[in-house]
Write a protein that holds these residues in place. Structure first.
Motif, PDB file in Angstrom:
ATOM      1  N   GLU A 129       3.946   4.455 -14.375  1.00 28.77           N
ATOM      2  CA  GLU A 129       5.227   4.352 -15.163  1.00 28.77           C
ATOM      3  C   GLU A 129       5.345   3.032 -15.715  1.00 28.77           C
ATOM      4  O   GLU A 129       5.921   2.835 -16.829  1.00 28.77           O
ATOM      5  CB  GLU A 129       6.543   4.486 -14.183  1.00 28.77           C
ATOM      6  N   GLN A 130       5.020   1.980 -14.995  1.00 29.90           N
ATOM      7  CA  GLN A 130       5.263   0.712 -15.549  1.00 29.90           C
ATOM      8  C   GLN A 130       4.173   0.458 -16.747  1.00 29.90           C
ATOM      9  O   GLN A 130       4.341  -0.219 -17.512  1.00 29.90           O
ATOM     10  CB  GLN A 130       4.905  -0.212 -14.576  1.00 29.90           C
ATOM     11  N   HIS A 131       2.977   1.325 -16.534  1.00 29.49           N
ATOM     12  CA  HIS A 131       1.938   1.197 -17.572  1.00 29.49           C
ATOM     13  C   HIS A 131       2.622   1.769 -18.920  1.00 29.49           C
ATOM     14  O   HIS A 131       2.485   1.303 -19.834  1.00 29.49           O
ATOM     15  CB  HIS A 131       0.593   1.981 -17.016  1.00 29.49           C
ATOM     16  N   GLU A 132       3.119   3.033 -18.802  1.00 35.27           N
ATOM     17  CA  GLU A 132       3.916   3.759 -19.814  1.00 35.27           C
ATOM     18  C   GLU A 132       4.928   2.862 -20.487  1.00 35.27           C
ATOM     19  O   GLU A 132       5.054   2.750 -21.595  1.00 35.27           O
ATOM     20  CB  GLU A 132       4.247   5.112 -19.355  1.00 35.27           C
ATOM     21  N   LEU A 133       5.559   2.252 -19.681  1.00 32.80           N
ATOM     22  CA  LEU A 133       6.710   1.423 -20.062  1.00 32.80           C
ATOM     23  C   LEU A 133       6.213   0.235 -20.986  1.00 32.80           C
ATOM     24  O   LEU A 133       6.716  -0.238 -22.150  1.00 32.80           O
ATOM     25  CB  LEU A 133       7.707   0.802 -19.093  1.00 32.80           C
ATOM     26  N   ALA A 134       5.358  -0.471 -20.436  1.00 29.97           N
ATOM     27  CA  ALA A 134       4.841  -1.535 -21.142  1.00 29.97           C
ATOM     28  C   ALA A 134       4.205  -1.217 -22.414  1.00 29.97           C
ATOM     29  O   ALA A 134       4.123  -1.793 -23.577  1.00 29.97           O
ATOM     30  CB  ALA A 134       3.448  -2.156 -20.032  1.00 29.97           C
ATOM     31  N   LYS A 135       3.326  -0.005 -22.326  1.00 30.51           N
ATOM     32  CA  LYS A 135       2.808   0.553 -23.505  1.00 30.51           C
ATOM     33  C   LYS A 135       3.789   0.851 -24.650  1.00 30.51           C
ATOM     34  O   LYS A 135       3.480   0.640 -25.964  1.00 30.51           O
ATOM     35  CB  LYS A 135       1.952   1.729 -23.420  1.00 30.51           C
ATOM     36  N   SER A 136       4.988   1.426 -24.386  1.00 33.23           N
ATOM     37  CA  SER A 136       6.006   1.657 -25.380  1.00 33.23           C
ATOM     38  C   SER A 136       6.507   0.447 -25.886  1.00 33.23           C
ATOM     39  O   SER A 136       7.281   0.287 -26.943  1.00 33.23           O
ATOM     40  CB  SER A 136       7.249   2.597 -24.503  1.00 33.23           C
ATOM     41  N   LYS A 138       0.927  -1.129   0.033  1.00 34.41           N
ATOM     42  CA  LYS A 138       0.099   0.170  -0.207  1.00 34.41           C
ATOM     43  C   LYS A 138       0.967   1.326   0.196  1.00 34.41           C
ATOM     44  O   LYS A 138       0.440   2.354  -0.423  1.00 34.41           O
ATOM     45  CB  LYS A 138      -1.012   0.042   1.121  1.00 34.41           C
ATOM     46  N   GLY A 139       2.057   1.239   0.331  1.00 32.62           N
ATOM     47  CA  GLY A 139       2.904   2.358   0.554  1.00 32.62           C
ATOM     48  C   GLY A 139       3.465   2.682  -0.640  1.00 32.62           C
ATOM     49  O   GLY A 139       4.114   3.826  -0.718  1.00 32.62           O
ATOM     50  N   LYS A 140       3.453   1.909  -1.784  1.00 30.18           N
ATOM     51  CA  LYS A 140       4.192   2.273  -2.993  1.00 30.18           C
ATOM     52  C   LYS A 140       3.425   3.473  -3.467  1.00 30.18           C
ATOM     53  O   LYS A 140       2.208   3.492  -3.643  1.00 30.18           O
ATOM     54  CB  LYS A 140       3.837   1.028  -3.862  1.00 30.18           C
ATOM     55  N   PRO A 141       4.173   4.253  -4.241  1.00 28.09           N
ATOM     56  CA  PRO A 141       3.415   5.681  -4.772  1.00 28.09           C
ATOM     57  C   PRO A 141       2.673   5.125  -5.957  1.00 28.09           C
ATOM     58  O   PRO A 141       3.234   4.178  -6.952  1.00 28.09           O
ATOM     59  CB  PRO A 141       4.650   6.521  -5.130  1.00 28.09           C
ATOM     60  N   GLN A 142       1.566   5.902  -6.541  1.00 32.37           N
ATOM     61  CA  GLN A 142       0.815   5.597  -7.396  1.00 32.37           C
ATOM     62  C   GLN A 142       1.731   5.765  -8.897  1.00 32.37           C
ATOM     63  O   GLN A 142       1.397   5.215  -9.869  1.00 32.37           O
ATOM     64  CB  GLN A 142      -0.246   6.590  -7.492  1.00 32.37           C
TER      65      GLN A 142
END
Length: 205
Positions: free
Chosen positions: A158-165, A149-153
Motif C-alpha cells: 500500500e505504501q508503494h502504491e501511495l508513493a507511486k500515486s 517482522k510482524g507487519k503484514p506485507q
C-alpha cells in the motif's frame, strides 16, 4: 601462469634451464600440468597435481581451492568471473556457493584458534559477563526486530502504491521502467535456477 603464481608469493620452477629447482625437489607442493595424462615421475609424490585454472580460481576466491577438482583430465568447475556481483544479479552459481562454504570453514577454523588462545587468558571458573546495559539493549533490539517482522506485507504494498500515486508523470515513467528492468532480471534469475534444478535432478537420477 608463472607471473600469477609469483605475484601471489609462490616459488615457481619449470622444466628447462633457469629454473630455481627441478622436479625432484622435496619441497614442491603442487605440479601444474595442462595435459590429461601425467608422466609417472610426477605420480606418487607428496604434492597435488592441478590444471592451470586452479591458480586463477584460487586467486579470485582468495583461498586455496580443493586440488582434487582440478586434477589432470578432470572436468573443470565453471570459471567464475570476479567482476560479477552475484548479490546484485540476484543469482549465485552453485560453485560460488561452494567456494563461500570453503571460505567460511577456513575462517571458522581460524576464529576457533583465536578463541582458544583468548580462553587461556581467562582464569578457570571465571565467567565473562556482558554489562547489564548491553544485555538490555540487545533485548530491546530483538523486540524491535520481531515487531517489524510482524507487519503484514500488504501494508508495504500500500505504501508503494501511495508513493507511486504522488509521483509526477516523468518520475512515474522512470519508476515503471526500473520495475520492468527488475522484473526482466528476476525472470533471468528464475530461468537460471530452473536450469540448475534440472541439472542437479539429472545428476541424482
Amino acid at each position: 601462469v608463472i607471473p600469477a603464481s609469483v605475484a601471489l608469493g609462490a616459488e615457481v620452477g619449470f622444466d628447462g634451464p633457469g629454473s630455481k629447482f627441478d622436479a625432484t625437489d622435496a619441497g614442491i607442493t603442487h605440479f601444474v600440468v595442462d595435459r590429461p595424462t601425467v608422466d609417472s615421475a610426477y605420480s606418487g609424490r607428496n604434492a597435488d597435481l592441478v590444471q592451470p585454472q586452479w591458480i586463477f580460481d584460487s586467486c579470485n576466491a582468495g583461498v586455496l581451492l580443493p586440488a582434487s577438482k582440478y586434477a589432470p583430465g578432470a572436468a573443470l568447475p565453471p570459471h567464475l568471473s570476479p567482476f560479477v556481483d552475484d548479490e546484485k544479479e540476484g543469482y549465485t552459481p552453485a560453485y560460488a556457493e561452494e567456494i563461500q562454504r570453503i571460505k567460511s570453514r577456513k575462517a571458522a577454523g581460524a576464529t576457533a584458534g583465536d578463541a582458544d588462545a583468548d580462553a587461556e587468558d581467562v582464569p578457570a571458573g571465571v565467567e565473562e559477563d556482558k554489562p547489564k546495559g548491553e544485555v538490555e539493549e540487545e533485548d530491546a533490539d530483538d523486540d524491535e526486530e520481531e515487531g517489524s517482522k510482524g507487519k503484514p506485507q500488504t501494508e508495504e504494498e500500500e505504501q508503494h502504491e501511495l508513493a507511486k500515486s504522488m509521483m509526477g508523470k516523468k518520475a512515474k515513467r522512470l519508476y515503471e521502467r526500473m520495475q520492468h528492468g527488475n522484473q526482466r532480471r528476476q525472470d533471468k534469475v528464475d530461468r537460471l535456477r530452473e536450469k540448475r534444478r534440472k541439472i542437479e535432478a539429472a545428476g541424482r537420477a
